[in-house]
Design a protein around this motif. Structure first.
Motif, PDB file in Angstrom:
ATOM      1  N   PRO A  36      49.995 -21.771   4.585  1.00  0.00           N
ATOM      2  CA  PRO A  36      49.524 -21.334   3.271  1.00  0.00           C
ATOM      3  C   PRO A  36      50.308 -21.956   2.111  1.00  0.00           C
ATOM      4  O   PRO A  36      49.747 -22.224   1.054  1.00  0.00           O
ATOM      5  N   ASP A  37      51.592 -22.223   2.320  1.00  0.00           N
ATOM      6  CA  ASP A  37      52.418 -22.832   1.268  1.00  0.00           C
ATOM      7  C   ASP A  37      51.953 -24.236   0.902  1.00  0.00           C
ATOM      8  O   ASP A  37      52.261 -24.723  -0.179  1.00  0.00           O
ATOM      9  N   ASN A  38      51.245 -24.903   1.800  1.00  0.00           N
ATOM     10  CA  ASN A  38      50.845 -26.291   1.580  1.00  0.00           C
ATOM     11  C   ASN A  38      49.372 -26.451   1.210  1.00  0.00           C
ATOM     12  O   ASN A  38      48.861 -27.560   1.222  1.00  0.00           O
ATOM     13  N   PRO A  64      47.273 -13.437  -0.107  1.00  0.00           N
ATOM     14  CA  PRO A  64      47.257 -13.378  -1.568  1.00  0.00           C
ATOM     15  C   PRO A  64      48.223 -14.394  -2.180  1.00  0.00           C
ATOM     16  O   PRO A  64      49.216 -14.778  -1.573  1.00  0.00           O
ATOM     17  N   GLY A  65      47.876 -14.850  -3.378  1.00  0.00           N
ATOM     18  CA  GLY A  65      48.770 -15.721  -4.121  1.00  0.00           C
ATOM     19  C   GLY A  65      48.710 -17.193  -3.766  1.00  0.00           C
ATOM     20  O   GLY A  65      49.519 -17.980  -4.252  1.00  0.00           O
ATOM     21  N   VAL A  66      47.777 -17.598  -2.910  1.00  0.00           N
ATOM     22  CA  VAL A  66      47.594 -19.015  -2.561  1.00  0.00           C
ATOM     23  C   VAL A  66      46.109 -19.324  -2.668  1.00  0.00           C
ATOM     24  O   VAL A  66      45.278 -18.415  -2.644  1.00  0.00           O
ATOM     25  N   PRO A  67      45.750 -20.613  -2.795  1.00  0.00           N
ATOM     26  CA  PRO A  67      44.317 -20.945  -2.860  1.00  0.00           C
ATOM     27  C   PRO A  67      43.568 -20.454  -1.617  1.00  0.00           C
ATOM     28  O   PRO A  67      44.055 -20.614  -0.502  1.00  0.00           O
ATOM     29  N   TRP A  68      42.408 -19.856  -1.846  1.00  0.00           N
ATOM     30  CA  TRP A  68      41.584 -19.378  -0.741  1.00  0.00           C
ATOM     31  C   TRP A  68      40.631 -20.462  -0.265  1.00  0.00           C
ATOM     32  O   TRP A  68      40.236 -20.488   0.893  1.00  0.00           O
ATOM     33  N   CYS A  69      40.226 -21.330  -1.160  1.00  0.00           N
ATOM     34  CA  CYS A  69      39.396 -22.482  -0.815  1.00  0.00           C
ATOM     35  C   CYS A  69      40.321 -23.687  -0.932  1.00  0.00           C
ATOM     36  O   CYS A  69      40.830 -23.981  -2.012  1.00  0.00           O
TER      37      CYS A  69
END
Length: 180
Positions: A36-38, A64-69
């Motif tokens: 998710p961090d990348n 939460p807090g990261v791009p979902w797409c």
């Protein structure tokens, strides 16, 4: 056109054919093996999963807090070779050819400079067994469990997603869909 240009055209053709075969949707492992961090944003606020898939991107709204797409990992000739660049372990030498790399039963991708182009494939079984979506993780550890202690219990360890179990049961025990 030099050998690198030819390789690029071949890779582009393979990616295009894969996108057509998959209906534009990325393969599950192109999405699940990306931390998710990348994630690199591939959509807009409020994008739906179907809109996201229609543009050939991955969708996961569980973190939460990261791009979902987000942009998927690059397609490779083998699913065993789909991984983040930081996970590549060198299997060759500077300037190794694709043929020499293949003779070592390793993966080859020369599209990113200054990283190993010839690298060991993932252990498909291990990678698939631990590709559990965050929402489906079943706790297998205890507070402060180390990766080694977790692995000794026959479980998977991934601390990249906050507020979900970091030590969790592999897919074979959860019954969740595995990457092909």
């Amino acid at each position: 056109m030099g050998p690198r240009g030819t390789g690029f055209l071949v890779a582009l053709l393979v990616l295009g054919l894969c996108a057509l075969a998959a209906g534009g949707k990325p393969a599950p492992c192109q999405c699940s093996r990306l931390s998710p961090d990348n994630r690199k944003n591939c959509g807009f606020p409020g994008i739906t999963s179907s809109q996201c898939f229609d543009v050939g991107c991955c969708f996961d709204s569980t973190v939460p807090g990261v791009p979902w797409c987000f942009t998927p990992l690059p397609m490779q000739g083998s699913e065993q070779c789909v991984m983040e660049v930081k996970d590549r372990k060198n299997c060759g030498y500077p300037g190794i050819s694709q043929e020499d790399c293949a003779s070592r039963n390793c993966c080859f991708s020369d599209t990113i400079p200054e990283v190993p182009w010839c690298f060991f494939p993932l252990s498909v079984q291990a990678a698939n067994q631990c590709a559990v979506p965050a929402k489906d993780r079943v706790d297998c550890g205890y507070p402060e469990v180390t990766p080694e202690q977790c692995n000794n219990r026959g479980c998977c360890f991934d601390s990249s997603i906050p507020e979900v179990p970091w030590c969790f049961k592999p897919l074979q025990e959860t019954g969740v869909y595995m990457c092909k």
